[in-house]
Write an enzyme that holds these catalytic residues in place. Structure first.
Site, PDB file in Angstrom:
ATOM      1  N   LYS A 110       1.317  -1.013   0.128  1.00 58.34           N
ATOM      2  CA  LYS A 110      -0.067  -0.354  -0.617  1.00 58.34           C
ATOM      3  C   LYS A 110       0.869   1.128   0.008  1.00 58.34           C
ATOM      4  CE  LYS A 110      -4.102  -2.010   1.942  1.00 58.34           C
ATOM      5  NZ  LYS A 110      -4.560  -2.264   3.069  1.00 58.34           N
ATOM      6  N   LYS A 192      -3.872  -9.995 -10.562  1.00 59.65           N
ATOM      7  CA  LYS A 192      -5.186 -10.020  -9.643  1.00 59.65           C
ATOM      8  C   LYS A 192      -5.908  -9.019  -9.701  1.00 59.65           C
ATOM      9  CE  LYS A 192      -6.414  -8.771  -5.623  1.00 59.65           C
ATOM     10  NZ  LYS A 192      -6.127  -8.296  -3.726  1.00 59.65           N
ATOM     11  N   LYS A 195      -9.474  -2.731  -6.902  1.00 60.56           N
ATOM     12  CA  LYS A 195      -9.096  -1.692  -7.054  1.00 60.56           C
ATOM     13  C   LYS A 195      -8.275  -0.459  -7.252  1.00 60.56           C
ATOM     14  CE  LYS A 195     -11.494  -1.998  -2.973  1.00 60.56           C
ATOM     15  NZ  LYS A 195     -12.437  -2.649  -1.958  1.00 60.56           N
TER      16      LYS A 195
HETATM   17  P1  ADP Z   1      -9.141  -4.902  -3.057  1.00 54.35           P
HETATM   18  O1  ADP Z   1      -7.784  -4.984  -3.287  1.00 54.35           O
HETATM   19  O2  ADP Z   1      -9.823  -4.468  -4.596  1.00 54.35           O
HETATM   20  O3  ADP Z   1      -9.266  -3.618  -2.706  1.00 54.35           O
HETATM   21  P2  ADP Z   1     -10.293  -5.706  -0.847  1.00 54.35           P
HETATM   22  O4  ADP Z   1      -8.149  -6.053  -0.265  1.00 54.35           O
HETATM   23  O5  ADP Z   1     -10.984  -5.256  -0.250  1.00 54.35           O
HETATM   24  O6  ADP Z   1      -9.649  -5.924  -2.439  1.00 54.35           O
HETATM   25  O7  ADP Z   1     -10.676  -6.684  -0.544  1.00 54.35           O
HETATM   26  C1  ADP Z   1     -11.989  -8.070  -0.011  1.00 54.35           C
HETATM   27  C2  ADP Z   1     -12.234  -9.534   0.042  1.00 54.35           C
HETATM   28  O8  ADP Z   1     -12.115  -9.780  -1.494  1.00 54.35           O
HETATM   29  C3  ADP Z   1     -11.152  -9.525   0.716  1.00 54.35           C
HETATM   30  O9  ADP Z   1     -11.227 -11.100   1.184  1.00 54.35           O
HETATM   31  C4  ADP Z   1      -9.810 -10.293  -0.260  1.00 54.35           C
HETATM   32  O10 ADP Z   1      -9.043 -11.105  -0.118  1.00 54.35           O
HETATM   33  C5  ADP Z   1     -11.394 -10.234  -1.500  1.00 54.35           C
HETATM   34  N1  ADP Z   1     -10.408 -10.350  -3.141  1.00 54.35           N
HETATM   35  C6  ADP Z   1      -9.907  -8.780  -3.334  1.00 54.35           C
HETATM   36  N2  ADP Z   1     -10.016  -8.720  -4.869  1.00 54.35           N
HETATM   37  C7  ADP Z   1      -9.747 -10.434  -5.043  1.00 54.35           C
HETATM   38  C8  ADP Z   1      -9.269 -11.156  -6.100  1.00 54.35           C
HETATM   39  N3  ADP Z   1      -8.808 -10.566  -7.467  1.00 54.35           N
HETATM   40  N4  ADP Z   1      -9.272 -12.896  -5.826  1.00 54.35           N
HETATM   41  C9  ADP Z   1      -9.788 -13.077  -4.985  1.00 54.35           C
HETATM   42  N5  ADP Z   1     -10.004 -11.936  -3.810  1.00 54.35           N
HETATM   43  C10 ADP Z   1     -10.006 -11.449  -3.886  1.00 54.35           C
END
Ligand code: ADP
Ligand code: TRP
Length: 323
Positions: A110, A192, A195
């Protein structure tokens, strides 16, 4: 079993969130005692506009409800409605070695992405440990990227039990629940879906936007007739998540034999995505038309969550001698 998980309200939820987390939330609510929450304290590390945070928090509640989280089965609450969380986070922080937090990849990631190196971001995993331990969770459904946070949670719990428990178990040790098949959902650029990479398809994007984004999914330049390897193609990976088994078998065969173009797969993927979320889109319109009902769910859940949290927090306070 007690299930617990949270999701940050830092923007609209995408299909990586759906397969990695939300779908497990829904499956697990049936036969377990499930607690799910909107992690607004955590989102403060990146969202710096009060109205926006409130709007995202509401939106994530509505998204969960629309996808089928049932407020009669699961306790669907907002993290900051249970301020006991922050007190427990302090108790835990007193036994958390700096080195454990220093090795956390999410902090480093981050900061690399441009978030400022603030203490809240550094201590983020301790707050997450408090979320989990406060509800005596047995199982925590998350995507692969949260695995390290779950390990730290267990380490902190064990250390607290050792330091303050005198051999007795103050905190229950939780286990992660990570489905390998959906551990990492790829985004439009093959990385991956996240956001922070701007490569997402949102669950509730309008059908036209879904079609447009799917067209942008990166593929190689293998011609239609040539055989293709489905395993290395992120378009196929996404298609696999949405297709019915017989449709998938047909597409896989045509990948391997040659004779299917990426354009065709994209059209079928977009259609399948739109169809998959159509019922949820209708339920969403219904919830949005009745925001008071969302507030009722929130208030009732906060009360239930707080009662559980209070019991565990008191146990922790007694163990370490405060209050
Ligand atoms: P982002 O990476 O978009 O900020 P978050 O960190 O808020 O997403 O993730 C929220 C939940 O969704 C977590 O449990 C995370 O492991 C899951 N998650 C986020 N992106 C993915 C992905 N590309 N594949 C599988 N699980 C994901
Ligand atoms: N850190 C998680 C994420 O970014 C969200 C979260 C906060 C969480 N507290 C939690 C997940 C407790 C599981 C359990 O996705």
């Amino acid at each position: 079993m007690r299930i617990l998980s949270g999701i940050q309200p830092s923007g609209a939820l995408h299909i990586g969130n759906y397969f990695g987390a939300l779908r497990q939330f829904i499956d697990l609510q049936r036969e377990n005692d499930a607690y799910y929450f909107v992690a607004d304290y955590h989102a403060l590390t990146s969202v710096r506009d009060a109205d926006q945070l409130r709007a995202y928090t509401f939106d994530v509640m509505v998204t969960m409800l629309s996808l089928g989280l049932d407020p009669d089965r699961a306790t669907l609450f907002v993290q900051s409605d249970v301020p006991e969380t922050t007190e427990l986070a302090w108790l835990l922080t007193t036994v958390t070695p700096m080195g454990w937090l220093q090795k956390c990849v999410s902090y480093k990631d981050k900061v690399e992405q441009g978030l400022s190196a603030e203490h809240g971001l550094f201590a983020y995993p301790v707050l997450q440990a408090a979320d989990i331990l406060l509800y005596d969770a047995d199982l925590v459904p998350v995507g692969q990227d949260q695995k390290q946070h779950l390990e730290i949670t267990r380490d902190i719990a064990e250390r607290f039990n050792q330091v303050f428990g005198g051999g007795k178990e103050v905190f229950r040790l939780p286990k992660p629940h990570i489905l390998e098949s959906v551990a990492v959902v790829p985004g439009l650029d093959g990385r991956k879906m996240s956001k922070s990479y701007g490569n997402t398809i949102e669950i509730f994007d309008e059908p036209a936007a879904i079609k447009k984004k799917v067209k942008r999914i990166v593929t190689d330049s293998t011609p239609v007739e040539a055989p293709k390897n489905p395993e290395t193609d992120s378009l196929y990976h996404l298609f696999k998540l949405f297709a019915a088994p017989d449709e998938l078998a047909e597409v896989e065969r045509r990948y391997r034999e040659g004779g299917i173009g990426y354009g065709e797969v994209k059209t079928r993927l977009a259609d399948a995505m739109i169809a998959r979320f159509a019922p949820a889109r209708e339920r969403r319109a219904e919830w949005l038309a009745h925001p008071g009902r969302v507030e009722e769910v929130r208030a009732a859940a906060a009360e239930r969550a707080r009662a559980t949290a209070r019991r565990v927090l008191d146990r922790a306070r007694r163990a370490c001698g405060v209050g």
